[in-house]
Write an enzyme that holds these catalytic residues in place. Structure first.
Site, mmCIF file in Angstrom:
data_model
loop_
_atom_site.group_PDB
_atom_site.id
_atom_site.type_symbol
_atom_site.label_atom_id
_atom_site.label_comp_id
_atom_site.label_asym_id
_atom_site.label_seq_id
_atom_site.Cartn_x
_atom_site.Cartn_y
_atom_site.Cartn_z
ATOM 1 N N ASP A 67 40.882 38.847 37.763
ATOM 2 C CA ASP A 67 41.733 38.679 39.751
ATOM 3 C C ASP A 67 41.693 36.605 39.082
ATOM 4 O O ASP A 67 40.832 36.204 40.342
ATOM 5 C CB ASP A 67 41.006 39.265 40.355
ATOM 6 C CG ASP A 67 40.993 40.513 39.883
ATOM 7 O OD1 ASP A 67 41.197 41.194 39.716
ATOM 8 O OD2 ASP A 67 39.595 41.084 41.288
ATOM 9 N N GLU A 81 50.259 46.576 43.402
ATOM 10 C CA GLU A 81 49.156 45.262 43.603
ATOM 11 C C GLU A 81 48.810 43.890 43.474
ATOM 12 O O GLU A 81 49.508 43.238 42.372
ATOM 13 C CB GLU A 81 47.871 45.643 43.753
ATOM 14 C CG GLU A 81 47.263 45.993 41.833
ATOM 15 C CD GLU A 81 46.060 46.612 41.777
ATOM 16 O OE1 GLU A 81 45.904 47.810 43.092
ATOM 17 O OE2 GLU A 81 45.899 46.324 40.355
#
Length: 352
Positions: free
Chosen positions: A43, A226
């Site tokens: 991430d 997402e």
């Protein structure tokens, strides 16, 4: 389903793409190189300001920030916030993003009140720096509104990967969420957008922008959208997001594009979907959850993303970096993931 590729053709395409990158940068006088992956982790988030790159990441049960003059090196992380022992955000700190608004730094993140699976309690929150120092103390401003009955806090829905974005001068939040809170985390995820009145307040009901409804977004055990990130260039607005399962090799990037500058981003009909715009290879697996930056001298565009270390299902990942370009129609062209160990020229303006 994942498309099958001829091995000879596919490896040739990778080699050609990497060779073209080297030729291009050599022509620009770039000789120093780096190789992927640039570090362990997942991430990746980078925020660029005043000649520095600001990185944020989960660390233990908290959030750390680092500052660096380089894209290829994140600097030394400093923990700026630790999760409380009790409350809605005491566990499962995911995907923090650091942003700067009006003299303060803000960190947007996901967290839950219970650790471990099932991850059914994830909500989005925001921290605000006490002063102008991104490595200093932060105030916890609480949970952000991500529901359908504003401003009722009881209507807040499961939400992760929230990112604040400015479109046509208005601040919005985009994120990944569930239609309804569920007792299982095996629940499809969608992309939502809502208006923000200021950097710490979502002040409207959410609008669903995208569901995993295309063949390249489905076919696995769980359909999801997402990690939305807004990318703007020459008046055009894009949302680049991750789709398929993050723990599998099929994880990849899709794209939403605002059909015309000036259209209302809160109207789902004003967006057009395409993809995959970036996907894994036999050598680089499960590419996704990206962020963007330009080179230190501003002349190049760079993609930061994570990939899986092996084909085994799970979240053992590393972080990679490579340049991208734009086509004649103004769309981003991310190319093919560059294999580990293959030299890439340093971002323009960055020196060893």
């Amino acid at each position: 389903m994942r498309r099958q590729k001829s091995g000879v053709f596919f490896h040739s395409t990778q080699a050609c793409f990497a060779s073209l990158l080297l030729v291009f940068f050599a022509a620009c006088g770039q000789e120093q190189t780096f190789t992927n992956p640039i570090r362990d982790g997942a991430d990746p988030w980078v925020y660029q300001k005043d000649g520095s790159y600001y990185y944020s990441m989960s660390t233990g049960n908290g959030i750390a920030v680092s500052v660096s003059p380089k894209l290829t090196e994140q600097g030394t992380p400093v923990q700026v916030w630790k999760a409380p022992e009790t409350g809605w955000n005491r566990a499962s700190i995911w995907a923090p993003e650091i942003h700067f608004f009006d003299g303060h730094w803000y960190i947007y993140y996901a967290a839950g009140k219970e650790p471990g699976t099932p991850f059914i309690h994830q909500r989005s929150g925001v921290l605000k720096s006490v002063g102008p120092d991104p490595l200093g103390a932060y105030e916890d401003l609480g949970m952000l509104y991500t529901g359908d009955h504003y401003p009722d806090p009881q209507s807040i829905k499961w939400a992760i990967d929230l990112s604040p974005v400015t479109i046509q001068g208005q601040l919005y939040a985009v994120w990944s969420g569930w239609e309804d809170n569920q007792p299982t985390d095996k629940t499809p995820q969608h992309l939502y957008i809502a208006k923000m009145c200021n950097p710490e307040t979502v002040c409207s009901n959410r609008v669903k922008l995208s569901s995993p409804d295309q063949p390249w977004e489905t076919g696995g055990p769980l359909d999801l959208n997402e990690g939305p990130q807004v990318l703007s260039q020459d008046g055009e607005t894009f949302i680049i997001y991750s789709t398929r399962e993050s723990w599998l090799t099929e994880y990849r990037l899709g794209q939403l594009k605002l059909k015309e500058p000036g259209l209302d981003p809160l109207d789902p009909d004003n967006w057009v979907k395409s993809g995959p715009v970036f996907e894994g290879t036999e050598q680089v697996l499960g590419v996704g959850h990206c962020s963007f930056a330009t080179s230190p001298d501003g002349s190049e565009h760079w993609l930061l993303y994570h990939s899986k270390k092996s084909a085994k299902p799970g979240w053992d990942r590393d972080i990679r970096l490579q340049p991208f370009s734009w086509d004649a129609s103004g769309n981003p062209v991310f190319g093919v993931p560059v294999p580990a160990g293959m030299p890439l020229p340093l971002p323009s303006g960055e020196t060893e």
